[in-house]
Motif scaffolding. Sequence first.
Motif, PDB file in Angstrom:
ATOM      1  N   LYS A 131      39.442  50.023  46.659  1.00  0.00           N
ATOM      2  CA  LYS A 131      39.623  49.881  48.103  1.00  0.00           C
ATOM      3  C   LYS A 131      38.286  49.791  48.823  1.00  0.00           C
ATOM      4  O   LYS A 131      38.112  48.994  49.747  1.00  0.00           O
ATOM      5  CB  LYS A 131      40.442  51.057  48.638  1.00  0.00           C
ATOM      6  N   LEU A 132      37.340  50.650  48.407  1.00  0.00           N
ATOM      7  CA  LEU A 132      36.007  50.598  49.004  1.00  0.00           C
ATOM      8  C   LEU A 132      35.345  49.252  48.728  1.00  0.00           C
ATOM      9  O   LEU A 132      34.673  48.687  49.593  1.00  0.00           O
ATOM     10  CB  LEU A 132      35.130  51.728  48.457  1.00  0.00           C
ATOM     11  N   GLY A 133      35.531  48.751  47.496  1.00  0.00           N
ATOM     12  CA  GLY A 133      34.940  47.459  47.136  1.00  0.00           C
ATOM     13  C   GLY A 133      35.462  46.332  48.004  1.00  0.00           C
ATOM     14  O   GLY A 133      34.697  45.471  48.450  1.00  0.00           O
ATOM     15  N   ALA A 134      36.779  46.348  48.248  1.00  0.00           N
ATOM     16  CA  ALA A 134      37.372  45.306  49.097  1.00  0.00           C
ATOM     17  C   ALA A 134      36.816  45.388  50.515  1.00  0.00           C
ATOM     18  O   ALA A 134      36.517  44.367  51.149  1.00  0.00           O
ATOM     19  CB  ALA A 134      38.893  45.457  49.107  1.00  0.00           C
ATOM     20  N   GLU A 140      30.457  42.579  54.033  1.00  0.00           N
ATOM     21  CA  GLU A 140      29.323  41.724  53.690  1.00  0.00           C
ATOM     22  C   GLU A 140      29.594  40.280  54.106  1.00  0.00           C
ATOM     23  O   GLU A 140      28.682  39.560  54.531  1.00  0.00           O
ATOM     24  CB  GLU A 140      29.054  41.799  52.187  1.00  0.00           C
ATOM     25  N   GLN A 141      30.853  39.847  53.986  1.00  0.00           N
ATOM     26  CA  GLN A 141      31.195  38.493  54.432  1.00  0.00           C
ATOM     27  C   GLN A 141      30.959  38.339  55.932  1.00  0.00           C
ATOM     28  O   GLN A 141      30.445  37.310  56.395  1.00  0.00           O
ATOM     29  CB  GLN A 141      32.659  38.192  54.086  1.00  0.00           C
ATOM     30  N   LYS A 142      31.321  39.380  56.683  1.00  0.00           N
ATOM     31  CA  LYS A 142      31.095  39.334  58.130  1.00  0.00           C
ATOM     32  C   LYS A 142      29.603  39.332  58.442  1.00  0.00           C
ATOM     33  O   LYS A 142      29.140  38.628  59.351  1.00  0.00           O
ATOM     34  CB  LYS A 142      31.768  40.525  58.802  1.00  0.00           C
ATOM     35  N   GLY A 200      26.203  62.631  53.772  1.00  0.00           N
ATOM     36  CA  GLY A 200      25.110  61.713  54.068  1.00  0.00           C
ATOM     37  C   GLY A 200      24.779  60.756  52.945  1.00  0.00           C
ATOM     38  O   GLY A 200      23.920  59.886  53.101  1.00  0.00           O
ATOM     39  N   ALA A 201      25.419  60.901  51.788  1.00  0.00           N
ATOM     40  CA  ALA A 201      25.143  59.993  50.669  1.00  0.00           C
ATOM     41  C   ALA A 201      25.769  58.634  50.957  1.00  0.00           C
ATOM     42  O   ALA A 201      26.927  58.541  51.344  1.00  0.00           O
ATOM     43  CB  ALA A 201      25.708  60.573  49.376  1.00  0.00           C
ATOM     44  N   SER A 202      24.981  57.596  50.780  1.00  0.00           N
ATOM     45  CA  SER A 202      25.490  56.263  51.068  1.00  0.00           C
ATOM     46  C   SER A 202      26.173  55.664  49.849  1.00  0.00           C
ATOM     47  O   SER A 202      25.868  56.001  48.709  1.00  0.00           O
ATOM     48  CB  SER A 202      24.343  55.339  51.511  1.00  0.00           C
ATOM     49  N   VAL A 203      27.137  54.790  50.105  1.00  0.00           N
ATOM     50  CA  VAL A 203      27.829  54.071  49.042  1.00  0.00           C
ATOM     51  C   VAL A 203      27.088  52.780  48.777  1.00  0.00           C
ATOM     52  O   VAL A 203      26.859  51.987  49.689  1.00  0.00           O
ATOM     53  CB  VAL A 203      29.288  53.765  49.454  1.00  0.00           C
ATOM     54  N   HIS A 204      26.685  52.602  47.530  1.00  0.00           N
ATOM     55  CA  HIS A 204      25.964  51.383  47.165  1.00  0.00           C
ATOM     56  C   HIS A 204      26.901  50.466  46.382  1.00  0.00           C
ATOM     57  O   HIS A 204      27.851  50.922  45.751  1.00  0.00           O
ATOM     58  CB  HIS A 204      24.741  51.724  46.312  1.00  0.00           C
ATOM     59  N   THR A 205      26.610  49.206  46.440  1.00  0.00           N
ATOM     60  CA  THR A 205      27.409  48.245  45.678  1.00  0.00           C
ATOM     61  C   THR A 205      26.498  47.407  44.801  1.00  0.00           C
ATOM     62  O   THR A 205      25.290  47.318  45.039  1.00  0.00           O
ATOM     63  CB  THR A 205      28.193  47.299  46.612  1.00  0.00           C
ATOM     64  N   ARG A 206      27.071  46.848  43.774  1.00  0.00           N
ATOM     65  CA  ARG A 206      26.362  45.874  42.953  1.00  0.00           C
ATOM     66  C   ARG A 206      27.359  44.784  42.601  1.00  0.00           C
ATOM     67  O   ARG A 206      28.571  44.997  42.657  1.00  0.00           O
ATOM     68  CB  ARG A 206      25.793  46.511  41.682  1.00  0.00           C
ATOM     69  N   ALA A 259      31.310  46.332  42.578  1.00  0.00           N
ATOM     70  CA  ALA A 259      31.524  47.636  41.935  1.00  0.00           C
ATOM     71  C   ALA A 259      30.859  48.713  42.781  1.00  0.00           C
ATOM     72  O   ALA A 259      29.740  48.545  43.253  1.00  0.00           O
ATOM     73  CB  ALA A 259      30.919  47.635  40.526  1.00  0.00           C
ATOM     74  N   ILE A 260      31.575  49.798  42.997  1.00  0.00           N
ATOM     75  CA  ILE A 260      31.030  50.924  43.758  1.00  0.00           C
ATOM     76  C   ILE A 260      30.220  51.799  42.808  1.00  0.00           C
ATOM     77  O   ILE A 260      30.712  52.260  41.781  1.00  0.00           O
ATOM     78  CB  ILE A 260      32.157  51.757  44.399  1.00  0.00           C
ATOM     79  N   VAL A 261      28.957  52.045  43.145  1.00  0.00           N
ATOM     80  CA  VAL A 261      28.094  52.848  42.279  1.00  0.00           C
ATOM     81  C   VAL A 261      27.693  54.163  42.929  1.00  0.00           C
ATOM     82  O   VAL A 261      26.948  54.927  42.358  1.00  0.00           O
ATOM     83  CB  VAL A 261      26.831  52.052  41.875  1.00  0.00           C
TER      84      VAL A 261
END
Length: 263
Positions: A131-134, A140-142, A200-206, A259-261
């Motif tokens: 869900k987070l990935g979607a 990111e598209q926006k 405060g931890a950010s969600v990163h994607t790859r 992918a959520i890392v």
Amino acid sequence: MTDQTPITPPREPVIGDNSKAQEEAILAMIAENGIDTILSVYIGSHSTKIDKLVVRGAELKASVDRAVIDSQDKADNGATVLKMITTLESVADADKKDIKGPILTASKALDAVFKSIADGADSTKKALKKKLGAFEDEKEQKAAAERARLQAEAEQAQRAAEAAAAAGSATQAEIASQKAETLAEQAQTHAAVKTRSAAGASVHTRKDRRWEITDHALLAPDFWKPDEDKISAAVKGLTDDEITAGGKLAGIRTYFETAIVGR
């Protein structure tokens, strides 16, 4: 004041036991008294049986240590003692299985409980990451669309600056040129807002490289098996543009998957 309630060790299993009920009883006992205490009391409850085996083993060893086989009668006696030793081994093995049975049952029950917890957590984590990935993909598209809009406005402002300069309007040309520079800089630096946890931890994607076979008949010979390691290695060697285009490897569609890392 400590609880003086005596601990009752589990009885030895017998034919007809309800395995599920036995597991639950052992787990409840462990939760109430602690595994170390349970094991100590449980093993102690079988001390008479264990002690008899130890004494029997010592007696047979002493008999063998004293033995001097120099006649047929003594050899026959030795064969009898050998049979006794074999019987001791069989009895000890059977008693060990009886004593360990409830412990193994409890261990398997605990394994099942914690496996269920771990599997459930893993499944839940995957569902949330999907869900987070979607959401991150859409965000990111926006952001990409906004960068494209800013870049288009920057190019339009630059053309206006060039037209003003050609018309001899230096002031208008300067204003338009500055606007073009500002918009171009915004287009370069614009990024989506980061997702952060309460701590405060950010969600990163790859972007993980994925593939799926679209036509087996078009596969290259190296991929006929198909060898997933070879395909993954080939996909790894593609450029980002080739991944996005998707048609570099015949018979295979390549694409990026978010992918959520973050932890």
